[in-house]
Design a protein around this motif. Structure first.
Motif, PDB file in Angstrom:
ATOM      1  N   ASN A 262      57.668  26.539  39.751  1.00  0.00           N
ATOM      2  CA  ASN A 262      56.346  26.918  39.974  1.00  0.00           C
ATOM      3  C   ASN A 262      55.652  25.788  41.319  1.00  0.00           C
ATOM      4  OD1 ASN A 262      56.319  28.382  38.244  1.00  0.00           O
ATOM      5  ND2 ASN A 262      55.603  27.100  36.584  1.00  0.00           N
ATOM      6  N   ASP A 265      57.002  27.408  44.566  1.00  0.00           N
ATOM      7  CA  ASP A 265      56.090  28.393  44.905  1.00  0.00           C
ATOM      8  C   ASP A 265      54.870  28.122  45.165  1.00  0.00           C
ATOM      9  OD1 ASP A 265      58.450  30.180  44.693  1.00  0.00           O
ATOM     10  OD2 ASP A 265      57.695  30.500  42.230  1.00  0.00           O
ATOM     11  N   GLY A 266      54.496  27.052  45.041  1.00  0.00           N
ATOM     12  CA  GLY A 266      52.924  26.409  45.345  1.00  0.00           C
ATOM     13  C   GLY A 266      52.673  26.061  46.671  1.00  0.00           C
ATOM     14  N   LYS A 267      51.499  25.194  47.050  1.00  0.00           N
ATOM     15  CA  LYS A 267      51.291  24.897  48.113  1.00  0.00           C
ATOM     16  C   LYS A 267      51.798  23.509  48.531  1.00  0.00           C
ATOM     17  CE  LYS A 267      46.822  27.366  48.326  1.00  0.00           C
ATOM     18  NZ  LYS A 267      45.357  27.559  48.530  1.00  0.00           N
ATOM     19  N   TYR A 268      51.551  23.104  49.843  1.00  0.00           N
ATOM     20  CA  TYR A 268      52.149  21.742  50.033  1.00  0.00           C
ATOM     21  C   TYR A 268      51.319  20.732  49.207  1.00  0.00           C
ATOM     22  CZ  TYR A 268      52.447  17.597  52.929  1.00  0.00           C
ATOM     23  OH  TYR A 268      52.787  16.175  53.583  1.00  0.00           O
ATOM     24  N   GLU A 269      52.493  19.736  48.768  1.00  0.00           N
ATOM     25  CA  GLU A 269      51.690  18.653  48.012  1.00  0.00           C
ATOM     26  C   GLU A 269      52.396  17.240  48.513  1.00  0.00           C
ATOM     27  OE1 GLU A 269      51.632  16.901  43.406  1.00  0.00           O
ATOM     28  OE2 GLU A 269      52.150  19.173  43.738  1.00  0.00           O
ATOM     29  N   LYS A 270      51.621  16.609  48.895  1.00  0.00           N
ATOM     30  CA  LYS A 270      52.172  15.268  49.491  1.00  0.00           C
ATOM     31  C   LYS A 270      53.041  14.499  48.343  1.00  0.00           C
ATOM     32  CE  LYS A 270      50.853  11.320  52.456  1.00  0.00           C
ATOM     33  NZ  LYS A 270      51.889  11.458  53.385  1.00  0.00           N
ATOM     34  N   ASP A 287      56.862  16.343  51.969  1.00  0.00           N
ATOM     35  CA  ASP A 287      56.381  17.518  50.833  1.00  0.00           C
ATOM     36  C   ASP A 287      57.281  17.567  49.679  1.00  0.00           C
ATOM     37  OD1 ASP A 287      55.482  19.913  49.898  1.00  0.00           O
ATOM     38  OD2 ASP A 287      56.276  20.984  51.670  1.00  0.00           O
ATOM     39  N   ARG A 289      57.459  19.714  47.607  1.00  0.00           N
ATOM     40  CA  ARG A 289      58.413  20.854  47.197  1.00  0.00           C
ATOM     41  C   ARG A 289      59.790  20.868  47.966  1.00  0.00           C
ATOM     42  NH1 ARG A 289      54.849  25.279  50.180  1.00  0.00           N
ATOM     43  NH2 ARG A 289      55.045  23.422  51.962  1.00  0.00           N
ATOM     44  N   ASP A 318      57.106  31.742  53.427  1.00  0.00           N
ATOM     45  CA  ASP A 318      56.776  30.569  53.517  1.00  0.00           C
ATOM     46  C   ASP A 318      58.014  30.076  54.225  1.00  0.00           C
ATOM     47  OD1 ASP A 318      56.467  27.892  53.200  1.00  0.00           O
ATOM     48  OD2 ASP A 318      55.553  27.813  51.412  1.00  0.00           O
ATOM     49  N   SER A 320      58.343  26.991  55.566  1.00  0.00           N
ATOM     50  CA  SER A 320      58.605  25.516  55.173  1.00  0.00           C
ATOM     51  C   SER A 320      59.905  25.579  54.100  1.00  0.00           C
ATOM     52  CB  SER A 320      57.494  25.032  54.612  1.00  0.00           C
ATOM     53  OG  SER A 320      56.336  25.013  55.690  1.00  0.00           O
TER      54      SER A 320
END
Length: 395
Positions: A262, A265-270, A287, A289, A318, A320
């Motif tokens: 999950n 599959d999510g957005k960028y998280e620092k 990142d 991820r 995506d 990235s």
């Protein structure tokens, strides 16, 4: 003529000594076996051969039960062999280790003699009962020699179990690094070590020392650590969230792995790092991820790894995540995906350096026919040379 007197006296003394010696030999010969008796002859002392003296049988070490109290009438008397133990019941090698470490630091004492004694302690620990293990843990607590305690803790870490966990955890403030490492190894052997590690993490107020404990707790993916890893991972914007990712990937936990998928599959998280920690090894590692991708490539299921590979090989929405998979795919330990990687390279007519590195690292003799397909593909001459070097190594 005066010289004759001493000469005669000397001759008389020599004759007298000879007579006394001869008489002694003859006398001894009448009392037992003659020194001149040859092997195989019977010395019967004037008796018939049938009545010759026979050698006495050795006495058996047995008790006369009818002459002992009832509680002692148990047959042969045997004494317990305590030579391998000290007066306090601990292995004898403990005293020898005391002598080796007394007044010395842990570096100067680390020599071949110490290693021999530690190996003897290993053998002694393997034969200990639970009660004796508890006794050794108490001895560790009571010891005031930091060098001896350091090497005892190393022995507990390598060969110990549940009995030593609490004693080690209590020594945390004196040796935080060694205690953390010791509990990390013991976590793979006993749930009690997992509980002790969690207590230390909860009680630690220094962020850097807490981060080290969390990293060690996640290192092995020990059974029973899933609740701890999930608790750490669920804390958003924390160092523990990043550090729990490898621990969740190493555990065969559907819930933990789903949380990582999950996250991918999510957005960028620092990703959060402490100032005292080393900086991220690459920009991608900022990142969170990317940490999840790397963890699953190294420890995920075949289905999870193949799903990530598909994202890297196709035109993923995506880019990235696709680039993270491509960059770290050489860390995959299996050669299972070599045909799929080669199919993709042949279809596109180009290969990324990381995928060529994967082929070079994981290819086996059985993969030679697949690699030979690349020689007829449209990849660059530089890439062809790398493929040829891999083939030459395998042939």
């Amino acid at each position: 003529m005066k010289w004759l007197i001493p000469l005669v006296a000397g001759m008389l003394a020599a004759f007298l000594a000879y007579a006394i010696w001869t008489g002694f030999i003859e006398d001894s010969g009448t009392k037992g076996t003659s020194p001149n008796t040859t092997e195989g002859q019977d010395d019967t002392n004037g008796k018939d051969g049938d009545s010759a003296k026979k050698p006495k049988k050795p006495k058996k070490n047995t008790t006369k039960n009818n002459q002992l109290p009832a509680w002692l009438q148990r047959g042969p008397i045997t004494m317990t062999d305590n030579r391998s133990k000290r007066w306090d019941g601990l292995p004898l090698v403990i005293g020898e280790l005391e002598a080796l470490t007394r007044g010395r630091d842990k570096y100067s004492v680390n020599n071949i003699t110490l290693k021999i004694k530690l190996n003897e302690l290993r053998l002694a620990m393997a034969a200990m009962s639970k009660e004796e293990q508890v006794q050794l843990a108490e001895y560790f607590r009571a010891s005031e020699d930091p060098t001896l305690k350091y090497y005892l803790m190393a022995s507990f870490r390598n060969w110990g179990g549940e009995a030593y966990v609490d004693a080690i955890a209590e020594y945390y403030e004196a040796e935080p690094e060694m205690v953390g490492e010791s509990l990390m190894h013991l976590m793979g052997r006993t749930p009690k070590a997992v509980e002790a590690m969690e207590r230390l993490i909860d009680d630690e107020i220094d962020p850097f020392r807490k981060a080290k404990l969390v990293a060690r707790a996640a290192y092995l993916g020990a059974p029973g650590t899933e609740p701890l890893m999930l608790k750490l991972f669920n804390k958003k914007n924390s160092v523990g969230r990043r550090q729990a990712i490898p621990g969740l990937a190493k555990l065969s936990s559907p819930e933990g792995h789903q949380k990582l998928l999950n996250l991918i599959d999510g957005k960028y998280e620092k990703a959060v790092y402490l100032p005292e920690e080393s900086a991220a090894i690459s920009e991608e590692m900022n990142d969170l991820r990317c940490h999840a991708v790397l963890a699953l490539l190294q420890n995920g299921s075949d289905r999870e790894i193949e799903s990530l590979l598909d994202r890297a090989l196709r035109e993923d929405a995506d880019q990235s995540v696709a680039s993270y998979v491509d960059q770290y795919f050489p860390t995959v330990k299996s050669s299972l995906w070599i045909p799929k990687v080669i199919d993709n390279i042949v279809a596109k007519g180009k290969a990324s350096p990381s995928m060529l590195m994967y082929l070079s690292r994981r290819a086996e003799s059985k993969d030679i026919p697949q690699l030979e397909r690349l020689l007829a593909s449209k990849i660059s001459k530089k890439d062809l040379r790398l493929v040829q070097e891999t083939l030459d190594r395998l042939r």
